[in-house]
Design an enzyme around this catalytic site. Structure first.
Site, PDB file in Angstrom:
ATOM      1  N   LYS A   1     -20.265  25.178  26.450  1.00 18.59           N
ATOM      2  CA  LYS A   1     -20.388  24.287  27.598  1.00 18.59           C
ATOM      3  C   LYS A   1     -19.481  24.830  28.688  1.00 18.59           C
ATOM      4  O   LYS A   1     -18.357  25.267  28.408  1.00 18.59           O
ATOM      5  CB  LYS A   1     -19.963  22.871  27.191  1.00 18.59           C
ATOM      6  CG  LYS A   1     -20.111  21.828  28.290  1.00 18.59           C
ATOM      7  CD  LYS A   1     -19.803  20.420  27.760  1.00 18.59           C
ATOM      8  CE  LYS A   1     -20.017  19.360  28.829  1.00 18.59           C
ATOM      9  NZ  LYS A   1     -19.780  17.990  28.306  1.00 18.59           N
TER      10      LYS A   1
ATOM     11  N   SER B   1     -20.915  12.415  25.392  1.00 16.81           N
ATOM     12  CA  SER B   1     -21.574  13.617  25.919  1.00 16.81           C
ATOM     13  C   SER B   1     -21.982  14.676  24.905  1.00 16.81           C
ATOM     14  O   SER B   1     -22.684  15.616  25.267  1.00 16.81           O
ATOM     15  CB  SER B   1     -20.703  14.267  26.985  1.00 16.81           C
ATOM     16  OG  SER B   1     -20.855  13.566  28.190  1.00 16.81           O
TER      17      SER B   1
ATOM     18  N   SER C   1     -23.249  14.523  29.121  1.00 18.89           N
ATOM     19  CA  SER C   1     -23.141  15.600  30.061  1.00 18.89           C
ATOM     20  C   SER C   1     -23.396  16.978  29.473  1.00 18.89           C
ATOM     21  O   SER C   1     -23.600  17.932  30.227  1.00 18.89           O
ATOM     22  CB  SER C   1     -21.753  15.574  30.698  1.00 18.89           C
ATOM     23  OG  SER C   1     -20.757  15.840  29.722  1.00 18.89           O
TER      24      SER C   1
HETATM   25  N1  GLN Z   1     -21.910   9.396  30.200  1.00 16.40           N
HETATM   26  C1  GLN Z   1     -20.501   9.146  30.118  1.00 16.40           C
HETATM   27  C2  GLN Z   1     -19.889   9.292  31.495  1.00 16.40           C
HETATM   28  O1  GLN Z   1     -20.605   9.542  32.393  1.00 16.40           O
HETATM   29  C3  GLN Z   1     -19.853  10.066  29.124  1.00 16.40           C
HETATM   30  C4  GLN Z   1     -19.574  11.422  29.640  1.00 16.40           C
HETATM   31  C5  GLN Z   1     -18.874  12.292  28.668  1.00 16.40           C
HETATM   32  O2  GLN Z   1     -18.785  11.983  27.475  1.00 16.40           O
HETATM   33  N2  GLN Z   1     -18.321  13.382  29.153  1.00 16.40           N
HETATM   34  O3  GLN Z   1     -18.720   9.151  31.673  1.00 16.40           O
END
Ligand code: GLN
Length: 487
Positions: free
Chosen positions: A77, A176, A152
């Site tokens: 990532k 994410s 994400s």
């Molecule tokens: N969807 C969640 C957010 O927008 C989690 C994101 C993540 O785990 N990095 O914060």
């Protein structure tokens, strides 16, 4: 070979049925063929990968593999810093940033001999659930190109699902790793907080962020954890524990295993098809002798609003460093220093990141701190207490990873609250620092994958992976190939 997972590729390399260089060519070819439609990679590291594959083959030829994974490809990532290779975090702010060092996770997987294929697309600074906030454009779901892959870690998920790599890293702050895994039909594990080093992982919300593996089977996740996890003195929240073998419980005996079913995970808002597939999976465990325990996690409802106070608060502080002075983007034209800061941040960050910084700064400000930030910290404690009480009665908790399957691109992009609501089942575990994984457990009427989430007590990764592996020995949901990217 594209079909093979980490474990099979490791065996093939060990038996000399294939070389690391041949594997690399195969996956680079697949990326060239498939990625133009998906946009999962921000950077393909062809040159670096060729050197790494050559070195892996030499080690194997000399009878000295660096680890069982020597020569197996992986993608990171794009928030894990990589020396000499840009780390963008999906942001204009870091679009040209090249780190002078490797992240702890990058270092460990390189030391294990894994070959770095490239860096995967992601929501900007890991803020999002659809991969639509990336400066490098959205990633598309290999099951349906009109739909999001989740976020994400959407690039990592799409890359693994479309067989462009057998494995990838992700990071999970509020879901994410697990949410995109569920939406693309692959497997993802968010480990216990402190198990995987955060050193060199670009910070979003430091008390929640945790790196972890994404792959197509639970067994592969275990092998990746064996290489990824471990103490790192450069991360102040890294846990000093004896190394463990995450694959040691893959033959877990399911008889008598107590599986908790929280009523809050099966209530309003859950797509009936998702609920039905999850209950089918739970039924399978019951037929193997597992005991189902009905329970309640009463503060689940409060976890989501608490997270959307705490995560932005920490983000507003962490992202203060992007000021155009030391590294990253700097506005081209400005009048004085304050104007340079203003323009740099106005131009460098996208809308969702700005929204989080504004919310975070607000909830931390004098006069609102007690009402929002402090209150959210108390809720966080209550959420953790719910889990502690639940784990006195069960060994693991089962439920859906997400309330719906993958949604259409653009469907929620203009409605942040709708987007946030989709994180309802993934947010509790990181608030409590607990490990949780997602594995595929079927499809909805539209043929989109459904994820089963298993959450365990601290350091119960091996048991979670064991339960997931047993399920995967009896099912083939994790082997299905996405219809938009046939082999
Ligand atoms: N969807 C969640 C957010 O927008 C989690 C994101 C993540 O785990 N990095 O914060």
């Amino acid at each position: 070979m594209l079909e093979a997972g980490v474990a099979e590729l490791a065996e093939a390399l060990e038996a000399r049925r294939v070389s690391a260089r041949e594997l690399l060519d195969l996956f680079l070819g697949r990326i060239r063929a498939v990625d133009p439609a998906l946009n999962a990679f921000v950077t393909v590291a062809e040159e670096r990968a060729r050197a790494e594959a050559r070195a892996a083959d030499e080690r194997r030829a000399a009878g000295r593999p660096a680890s069982p994974l020597d020569g197996v490809p992986v993608a990171h990532k794009d928030l894990f810093c990589t020396r000499g290779l840009r780390t963008t975090c999906g942001s204009r702010m870091l679009a040209d940033f090249v780190s002078p060092y490797d992240a702890g996770v990058v270092e460990r997987l390189a030391r294990a001999g894994m070959v770095l294929l490239g860096k995967t697309n992601m929501d900007e600074f890991a803020m999002g659930s659809s991969n639509e906030t990336s400066f490098f454009g959205p990633v598309r779901n290999p099951w349906d190109l009109r739909r999001v892959p989740g976020g994400s870690s959407g690039g990592s998920a799409a890359a693994v699902a479309a067989r462009m790599t057998p494995a990838a890293t992700g990071s999970d702050t509020g879901g994410s790793i697990r949410q995109p895994a569920a939406m693309t039909g692959i497997c993802g594990l968010k480990p216990t907080y402190g198990t995987v080093s955060r050193y060199g992982m670009v910070a979003f919300a430091s008390s929640l962020d945790q790196g972890g593996p994404m792959a197509r089977s639970a067994r592969d996740l275990a092998l990746l954890m064996n290489a990824m996890a471990g103490f790192d003195a450069r991360d102040s929240t890294s846990l000093e524990r004896a190394p463990e073998d995450y694959a040691r419980l893959l033959d877990l005996d399911l008889a008598g295993l107590r599986i908790g079913l929280p009523k809050e995970y099966f209530g309003a808002g859950l797509d009936p098809a998702v609920g039905a597939r999850v209950m089918d999976a739970v039924g399978w465990f019951e037929r193997q002798g597992a005991r189902l325990v009905e329970l309640s996690l009463p503060n689940t409802r409060l976890a989501l609003p608490a997270y959307y106070v705490l995560a932005p608060a920490e983000a507003s502080s962490n992202l203060a460093r992007y000021d155009g002075v030391r590294y990253g983007y700097r506005a081209k034209a400005y009048t004085d220093l304050a104007d340079m800061y203003r323009r740099t941040r106005a131009e460098g960050f996208g809308a969702e990141v700005k929204r989080r910084i504004l919310i975070g700064t607000y909830v931390l400000s004098h006069g609102y701190y007690d009402a929002y930030y402090l209150q959210a910290q108390k809720v966080r404690r209550l959420v953790a207490r719910d889990f502690a009480e639940a784990f006195a009665r069960c060994d693991l908790i089962a439920g859906p990873t997400t309330p719906t399957t993958a949604f259409a691109l653009g469907e929620k992009a203009d409605d942040p609250v709708q987007m946030y609501l989709g994180d309802v089942y993934t947010i509790p575990a990181p608030l409590a620092g607990l490990p949780a994984l997602s594995i595929p457990c079927g499809f909805d009427e539209a043929g989109l994958p459904v994820g089963l989430q298993l959450t365990g007590n601290y350091f119960s990764e091996a048991r979670l992976l064991g339960a997931a592996h047993r399920f995967q020995q009896a099912t083939d949901w994790h082997r299905r190939v996405p219809r938009e990217t046939p082999l």
